[in-house]
Design a protein around this motif. Structure first.
Motif, short mmCIF file in Angstrom:
data_model
loop_
_atom_site.label_atom_id
_atom_site.label_comp_id
_atom_site.label_asym_id
_atom_site.label_seq_id
_atom_site.Cartn_x
_atom_site.Cartn_y
_atom_site.Cartn_z
N UNK A 82 0.86 -1.18 0.00
CA UNK A 82 0.00 0.00 0.00
C UNK A 82 0.89 1.24 0.00
N UNK A 83 0.63 2.16 -0.92
CA UNK A 83 1.39 3.41 -0.99
C UNK A 83 0.42 4.59 -0.99
N UNK A 84 0.67 5.54 -0.10
CA UNK A 84 -0.15 6.75 -0.05
C UNK A 84 0.32 7.76 -1.08
N UNK A 85 -0.60 8.55 -1.60
CA UNK A 85 -0.21 9.69 -2.43
C UNK A 85 0.48 10.72 -1.54
N UNK A 86 1.56 11.33 -1.99
CA UNK A 86 2.25 12.33 -1.16
C UNK A 86 1.33 13.44 -0.68
N UNK A 87 0.33 13.81 -1.51
CA UNK A 87 -0.60 14.88 -1.10
C UNK A 87 -1.82 14.35 -0.37
N UNK A 88 -1.83 13.04 -0.04
CA UNK A 88 -2.90 12.39 0.73
C UNK A 88 -4.24 12.41 0.00
N UNK A 89 -4.21 12.51 -1.34
CA UNK A 89 -5.45 12.53 -2.11
C UNK A 89 -5.91 11.14 -2.51
N UNK A 90 -5.20 10.10 -2.06
CA UNK A 90 -5.58 8.74 -2.39
C UNK A 90 -4.47 7.78 -2.02
N UNK A 91 -4.62 6.54 -2.47
CA UNK A 91 -3.57 5.55 -2.27
C UNK A 91 -3.60 4.52 -3.39
N UNK A 92 -2.52 3.73 -3.47
CA UNK A 92 -2.36 2.72 -4.51
C UNK A 92 -2.04 1.39 -3.85
N UNK A 93 -2.76 0.33 -4.28
CA UNK A 93 -2.49 -1.02 -3.82
C UNK A 93 -1.83 -1.79 -4.96
N UNK A 94 -0.71 -2.44 -4.65
CA UNK A 94 -0.04 -3.31 -5.61
C UNK A 94 -0.23 -4.74 -5.14
N UNK A 95 -0.86 -5.56 -5.97
CA UNK A 95 -1.16 -6.95 -5.64
C UNK A 95 -0.23 -7.84 -6.44
N UNK A 96 0.67 -8.58 -5.75
CA UNK A 96 1.64 -9.44 -6.42
C UNK A 96 1.05 -10.83 -6.63
N UNK A 97 1.52 -11.51 -7.68
CA UNK A 97 1.00 -12.83 -7.99
C UNK A 97 -0.48 -12.82 -8.32
N UNK A 98 -0.93 -11.77 -8.99
CA UNK A 98 -2.37 -11.57 -9.21
C UNK A 98 -2.65 -11.22 -10.67
N UNK A 99 -3.75 -11.73 -11.18
CA UNK A 99 -4.30 -11.29 -12.46
C UNK A 99 -5.69 -10.74 -12.21
N UNK A 100 -6.06 -9.76 -13.01
CA UNK A 100 -7.33 -9.09 -12.80
C UNK A 100 -8.46 -9.67 -13.64
N UNK A 101 -9.61 -9.84 -13.00
CA UNK A 101 -10.83 -10.23 -13.69
C UNK A 101 -11.99 -9.50 -13.00
N UNK A 102 -11.95 -8.16 -13.10
CA UNK A 102 -12.89 -7.31 -12.38
C UNK A 102 -14.08 -7.00 -13.29
#
Length: 678
Positions: free
Chosen positions: A393-413
């Protein structure tokens, strides 16, 4: 607080019957004190100081299991030694020469270093303690040392390799009292002279057994006579592999593991060739294994502190919760290499892991639907995953959001479902960054700021709670009214922290400082939570942040006092207060508290600092760690023991929190004045 600390260290001090030095968090992860100590392995209890009085000569008591719970442990004190004459012989009571000095405490007490302490190679070391008669002439190894008016002293003196003795002498009208303290100073290994043929055995690397796979690199290193030809050999490889002289006397080499290589705990033999046919050889302590079996799968067992590092013994990159699975691709001693993606690996200590049965498939997840649910103080993001895979999990420096990086994962959303009652999160988007890496970006609504977050597994669902700033009372009410402030008095009985010259334990001072700050905050309407409700409470690091979140804390402050690493010169520059933060959402709080320290603390500032410390890494709320003073300096120890002066630090903490919240209250009031939601 400058190094790792251990219960073993605290025990060594107790056995030496001395006031204790640091044992950190360590932690691994509080900021370290005297580096002779590492993270605690066991927990013990001490008696709680009464009132504002910190016990001078307290030492950790026996384990709680060894005594009835109803009994309070006794506080052992250093035994008074018989006074000695300047010739080193004990004076006889009633004799013509000085009898034993009559005092309520020993004429000389050394608080640090402890007897038999092993000091890493260095030319000088500090020594601290106290004298019962501070106006009398006092010397250590012949150098005059000035004692503070209340008896504390701190000196920085030359030491020599091997067994080294500090001889402390206090001149009294009756004669000279002598106290000796013996330590062991490790001798640094010099570069061998050019006219010798020598390999330094302790310099050979790898020092630990390593397990590699085809394509990996084996790196070797040694120190020896400079300017010669160096090489290393592996069993089954006929030719000697070259080593380059990286700097005079330091040789390095490498070998890339090939398909077909078969090594099973193979010795790594290094050679240094001298003039003519002369040669010297030595084998590294670490042996090489090339795994023939498919990679195994490990699962995080521990609920405590678990870290994934960028390399063996290097910095942290992930903090996986219990149940996370990893594919193991190598080993270096007690650390295993785990695969995160095709381009990224990490290292994790195997003590916190369990092997899954052979044949367990590598961790691989499919990201399904994503949903949002509004709660009173947060928006909860739920990701439907088929397995507990590593994530970041990484926060935006300006605290306007965050980013999740999921390892070993493929997306089917197929679906991203928003809660119509929620107005904190504006948008959630996902993307396949690599063949097995998915990124989920969370963007907050305009004008919203992230207060903190909590990521945890609920079955195979990853739940990320994005906390909103608390709704603050409007003026003229105090901005602290109703706020839940968590104060963490650093250290505890099993890891008491730093020690002052007069034997003051950091754990006790931290607790008194926390009580002072709690009283100021509560007076303005704050709900204050102490992670250690009594000074004798022993609370693990991981439990402190858990308690803070369980009480829905809104601000977390861990209170500490400092010490220098062994061998550092305490007189090379001014020393005073500092404030540490880790996450972007904690920076503004750290800035406010540091500025308040500058207004109120009677000491210089050492700067606002990013610190990779466990309690500062708490994600759920703005979290900081403060170092009010250096307990090892006599004058700063006296400040901390003076209730009125100590409360100036408490006032700085309270005022810093208020200033931080006032900034948030102004931010919330601005859109409200325009008829918009804050």
């Amino acid at each position: 607080m400058r190094s790792a600390r251990t219960a073993g260290f605290a025990l060594a001090l107790a056995l030496a019957l001395l006031p204790g030095a640091r044992a950190d968090e360590t932690e691994p992860d509080e900021a370290p004190a005297y580096p002779g100590a590492a993270a605690p392995s066991g927990k013990r209890k001490t008696a709680l100081p009464s009132g504002d009085r910190v016990p001078r000569d307290a030492a950790p008591s026996a384990p709680a299991a060894a005594r009835p719970k109803a009994q309070k442990p006794k506080t052992p004190k250093p035994p008074a030694r018989a006074a000695k004459t300047s010739h080193g012989k004990a004076a006889k009571p009633g004799g013509k020469q000085a009898a034993e000095v009559v005092s309520s405490s020993p004429p000389i007490t050394v608080a640090y270093p402890p007897e038999g302490f092993a000091f890493a190679a260095g030319r000088s070391m500090f020594i601290l303690g106290s004298v019962a008669y501070p106006r009398r002439p006092f010397r250590i190894n012949g150098s005059t040392v000035a004692a503070h008016p209340k008896g504390g002293f701190l000196a920085y003196l030359p030491v020599e390799p091997g067994t080294f003795t500090f001889r402390c002498e206090l001149d009294l009208p009756q004669g000279t009292t002598v106290w000796v303290r013996t330590i062991r100073v490790r001798e640094s290994a010099p570069t061998p002279a050019a006219d010798t043929l020598l390999i330094l055995p302790e310099s050979l690397a790898p020092a630990n057994d390593v397990e590699l796979r085809p394509g990996d690199w084996l790196n070797v290193r040694m120190r020896g006579t400079p300017g010669l030809v160096a090489s290393f050999n592996l069993p089954g490889i006929a030719r000697a592999l070259p080593m380059a002289e990286a700097k005079p006397g330091t040789y390095e080499g490498a070998y890339q593991i090939r398909y077909g290589d078969r090594f099973e705990e193979a010795d790594i033999l290094m050679s240094l060739k001298g003039p003519g046919r002369s040669q010297v050889q030595a084998a590294a302590a670490g042996r090489l294994t090339v795994a023939a079996q498919p990679p195994g799968v490990l699962i995080v067992r521990s609920e405590g502190i678990v870290n994934v590092r960028s390399g063996p013994g290097q910095g942290y990159i992930l903090f996986p919760p219990q149940g996370t699975r990893f594919l193991v691709t190598g080993r270096d001693g007690s650390e295993v290499r785990v695969r995160l993606s095709e381009r990224l690996s990490g290292w994790i200590g195997d003590r916190a892991l369990d092997w899954l049965p052979a044949g367990t498939p590598p961790p691989r997840a499919v990201l399904g639907d994503i949903s949002l649910a509004a709660t009173p103080d947060a928006d909860a993001l739920t990701l439907d995953l088929s397995q507990r895979i590593p994530f970041q999990v990484e926060e935006s420096p300006d605290l306007s959001g965050l980013k999740l990086t999921l390892y070993g994962t493929t997306g089917h959303v197929n679906w991203i479902v928003y809660d119509p009652a929620g107005d904190f999160v504006r948008q959630v988007v996902w993307s396949q960054q690599e063949s097995d890496v998915v990124e989920v970006a969370v963007r907050l609504a305009p004008g919203r700021l992230l207060w903190g977050y909590d990521a945890s597994w609920r079955g195979a669902h990853l739940r990320v709670e994005l906390r909103r700033p608390p709704k603050l009372a409007p003026r003229p009410a105090s901005v602290l009214k109703g706020r839940i402030i968590v104060l963490d008095p650093g250290h505890g009985p099993s890891a008491p922290g730093a020690v002052g010259p007069r034997g003051t334990w950091e754990q006790a001072v931290n607790f008194l400082l926390a009580k002072d700050a709690a009283a100021l905050l509560a007076k303005e309407g704050a709900q204050v939570v102490l992670t250690r409700g009594q000074d004798e409470d022993d609370v693990p690091l991981s439990e402190r942040t858990k308690r803070a979140f369980a009480r829905r804390g809104e601000i977390f402050v861990s209170l500490h006092n400092n010490a220098l690493p062994d061998g550092d010169n305490p007189f090379d520059r001014p020393h005073g207060f500092s404030v540490f933060y880790y996450h972007p959402h904690s920076l503004a709080l750290a800035e406010s508290v540091y500025r308040a320290f500058g207004r109120h603390a009677p000491l210089p500032g050492e700067g606002l600092r990013y610190g990779n410390l466990y309690v500062a890494r708490a994600t759920q709320m703005p979290s900081i760690l403060t170092e009010s003073a250096y307990l090892m300096f006599p004058e700063q120890e006296d400040i901390l023991l003076d209730a009125a002066k100590r409360r100036r630090f408490a006032l700085a903490i309270c005022e810093g929190i208020k200033d931080f919240l006032e900034g948030e209250r102004r931010r919330q009031a601005a859109p409200a004045a325009k008829g918009k939601k804050p």
